[in-house]
Design a protein around this motif. Structure first.
Motif, short mmCIF file in Angstrom:
data_model
loop_
_atom_site.label_atom_id
_atom_site.label_comp_id
_atom_site.label_asym_id
_atom_site.label_seq_id
_atom_site.Cartn_x
_atom_site.Cartn_y
_atom_site.Cartn_z
N GLU A 12 0.83 -1.20 0.00
CA GLU A 12 0.00 0.00 0.00
C GLU A 12 0.87 1.26 0.00
O GLU A 12 2.01 1.25 0.46
CB GLU A 12 -0.91 0.02 1.23
N ALA A 13 0.29 2.33 -0.50
CA ALA A 13 0.95 3.63 -0.46
C ALA A 13 -0.10 4.70 -0.34
O ALA A 13 -1.17 4.62 -0.96
CB ALA A 13 1.79 3.85 -1.72
N TYR A 14 0.19 5.68 0.48
CA TYR A 14 -0.74 6.80 0.69
C TYR A 14 0.05 8.09 0.61
O TYR A 14 1.13 8.23 1.21
CB TYR A 14 -1.43 6.68 2.04
N ARG A 15 -0.48 9.04 -0.13
CA ARG A 15 0.17 10.33 -0.27
C ARG A 15 -0.87 11.44 -0.16
O ARG A 15 -2.04 11.23 -0.45
CB ARG A 15 0.85 10.45 -1.64
N GLU A 16 -0.42 12.61 0.23
CA GLU A 16 -1.23 13.82 0.13
C GLU A 16 -0.45 14.78 -0.75
O GLU A 16 0.69 15.14 -0.44
CB GLU A 16 -1.50 14.44 1.51
N ALA A 130 2.20 6.69 -6.67
CA ALA A 130 1.61 5.92 -5.58
C ALA A 130 1.58 4.43 -5.92
O ALA A 130 1.83 3.58 -5.06
CB ALA A 130 0.20 6.42 -5.28
N ARG A 131 1.27 4.09 -7.18
CA ARG A 131 1.25 2.68 -7.58
C ARG A 131 2.65 2.07 -7.48
O ARG A 131 2.81 0.93 -7.03
CB ARG A 131 0.69 2.55 -8.99
N HIS A 132 3.65 2.82 -7.93
CA HIS A 132 5.03 2.34 -7.82
C HIS A 132 5.42 2.12 -6.36
O HIS A 132 6.07 1.13 -6.02
CB HIS A 132 5.98 3.33 -8.48
N GLU A 158 2.55 -13.33 -9.04
CA GLU A 158 1.34 -12.59 -9.45
C GLU A 158 1.34 -11.21 -8.82
O GLU A 158 1.77 -11.04 -7.68
CB GLU A 158 0.09 -13.37 -9.02
N LEU A 159 0.83 -10.25 -9.58
CA LEU A 159 0.68 -8.89 -9.08
C LEU A 159 -0.68 -8.39 -9.53
O LEU A 159 -0.98 -8.40 -10.73
CB LEU A 159 1.78 -7.97 -9.61
N ALA A 160 -1.51 -7.97 -8.58
CA ALA A 160 -2.86 -7.52 -8.92
C ALA A 160 -3.14 -6.18 -8.26
O ALA A 160 -2.84 -5.97 -7.08
CB ALA A 160 -3.90 -8.55 -8.46
N ASP A 161 -3.73 -5.28 -9.03
CA ASP A 161 -4.16 -3.98 -8.52
C ASP A 161 -5.50 -4.15 -7.82
O ASP A 161 -6.46 -4.64 -8.41
CB ASP A 161 -4.28 -3.00 -9.69
N GLU A 162 -5.56 -3.73 -6.58
CA GLU A 162 -6.82 -3.84 -5.84
C GLU A 162 -7.85 -2.82 -6.32
O GLU A 162 -9.01 -2.89 -5.94
CB GLU A 162 -6.58 -3.65 -4.34
N GLY A 163 -7.42 -1.88 -7.13
CA GLY A 163 -8.36 -0.92 -7.72
C GLY A 163 -8.85 0.13 -6.76
O GLY A 163 -9.89 0.74 -6.98
N ALA A 164 -8.08 0.39 -5.72
CA ALA A 164 -8.51 1.42 -4.77
C ALA A 164 -8.46 2.79 -5.40
O ALA A 164 -9.32 3.63 -5.17
CB ALA A 164 -7.61 1.38 -3.52
N GLY A 165 -7.44 3.02 -6.24
CA GLY A 165 -7.33 4.31 -6.93
C GLY A 165 -7.19 5.46 -5.97
O GLY A 165 -6.85 5.29 -4.80
N ALA A 166 -7.48 6.65 -6.47
CA ALA A 166 -7.39 7.85 -5.64
C ALA A 166 -8.67 8.00 -4.83
O ALA A 166 -9.75 7.59 -5.24
CB ALA A 166 -7.17 9.08 -6.51
N GLN A 167 -8.53 8.61 -3.68
CA GLN A 167 -9.70 8.90 -2.86
C GLN A 167 -10.53 9.99 -3.54
O GLN A 167 -10.02 10.75 -4.35
CB GLN A 167 -9.25 9.36 -1.47
N PRO A 193 -5.02 19.74 0.09
CA PRO A 193 -4.23 18.58 -0.36
C PRO A 193 -5.15 17.42 -0.73
O PRO A 193 -6.18 17.19 -0.10
CB PRO A 193 -3.38 18.24 0.87
N GLN A 194 -4.76 16.70 -1.77
CA GLN A 194 -5.56 15.59 -2.26
C GLN A 194 -4.96 14.25 -1.85
O GLN A 194 -3.78 13.99 -2.08
CB GLN A 194 -5.65 15.64 -3.79
N PRO A 195 -5.76 13.38 -1.22
CA PRO A 195 -5.24 12.06 -0.84
C PRO A 195 -5.18 11.13 -2.05
O PRO A 195 -6.12 11.07 -2.85
CB PRO A 195 -6.27 11.57 0.18
N VAL A 196 -4.08 10.43 -2.18
CA VAL A 196 -3.91 9.45 -3.25
C VAL A 196 -3.53 8.13 -2.60
O VAL A 196 -2.56 8.06 -1.83
CB VAL A 196 -2.81 9.88 -4.25
N HIS A 197 -4.26 7.07 -2.91
CA HIS A 197 -4.03 5.76 -2.31
C HIS A 197 -3.92 4.70 -3.38
O HIS A 197 -4.69 4.70 -4.35
CB HIS A 197 -5.18 5.42 -1.36
N ALA A 198 -2.94 3.83 -3.24
CA ALA A 198 -2.79 2.70 -4.15
C ALA A 198 -2.55 1.44 -3.34
O ALA A 198 -1.89 1.48 -2.29
CB ALA A 198 -1.63 2.94 -5.12
N SER A 199 -3.10 0.33 -3.81
CA SER A 199 -2.97 -0.93 -3.10
C SER A 199 -2.86 -2.08 -4.10
O SER A 199 -3.61 -2.12 -5.07
CB SER A 199 -4.18 -1.15 -2.18
N VAL A 200 -1.90 -2.98 -3.86
CA VAL A 200 -1.71 -4.12 -4.75
C VAL A 200 -1.63 -5.41 -3.93
O VAL A 200 -1.27 -5.39 -2.75
CB VAL A 200 -0.42 -3.98 -5.59
#
Length: 212
Positions: A12-16, A130-132, A158-167, A193-200
């Protein structure tokens, strides 16, 4: 076929990050007992808004939600007045004079301004970063688990995107109605500030554990 033990992890990764877009709406309205008078006033006010929107600061403007409706008495269908309104959505990427622009628009007769709503571009680099970072986090976790077992990560299964995308974009709504003084005051806006979340989800092959 997977050859060897497998460890499954979530990264997971979270940014503002600062917003890249600001959107606001401008609604011109008119009301009169006469339908033609209502339409004429609405057209004149919409035209005045368009003149102000002819500004290099504006990246995009879209007109939508045109409404003209009769006002009737509670009993019966006798029309006592006509209401008209037209909404324009404005998008800007330069926030330096955004507050001043919104107040100039709000200074027009029978014009309402609402917004701004802050967001990121659909192809914002912040989402890619965020995905990286989420992939890096998954690999780091897998290595920690493998190390605890006395093993090493050897391959990715295997690597799969959970599809959380940006908030969802953060929203700040301020409404302005016509009637400001002749000298338009300065208005400082603080972009949210905009929250950006990615999860794999990832599965890695590890070497044979050393269990003792």
């Amino acid at each position: 076929m997977v050859d060897g033990p497998v460890v499954a992890v979530r990264g997971e990764a979270y940014r503002e990050v600062p917003p890249e877009l600001a959107r606001f709406t401008v609604t011109a309205s008119a009301r009169d007992r006469d339908r033609e008078a209502t339409l004429t006033r609405l057209a004149e006010r919409a035209a005045a808004v368009r003149v102000l929107l002819d500004d290099p600061l504006i990246d995009r403007r879209e007109t939508g939600d045109l409404r003209v409706r009769p006002e009737t008495r509670r009993s019966g269908e006798r029309v006592v007045a006509w209401h008209g309104s037209v909404v324009t959505t404005v998008t800007v990427t330069d926030f330096t004079a955004l507050g001043e622009l919104m107040l100039r628009l709000a200074d027009q007769d029978q014009v309402e301004v609402a917004g701004p709503w802050w967001s990121l571009r659909p192809d914002s680099p912040a989402r890619r970063e965020a995905r990286h970072a989420a992939i890096t986090d998954a690999l780091h976790r897998a290595r920690e688990y493998a190390e605890a077992l006395g093993a090493q990560v050897t391959a990715l299964v295997e690597l799969a995107d959970e599809g959380a995308g940006a908030q969802p974009m953060m929203m700040t709504r301020a409404a302005f109605d016509g009637g400001l003084p002749e000298s338009t005051p300065a208005l400082e806006l603080d972009p949210q500030p905009q929250p950006v979340h990615a999860s794999v989800l990832a599965r890695f092959v590890i070497s044979e554990p050393v269990l003792s």
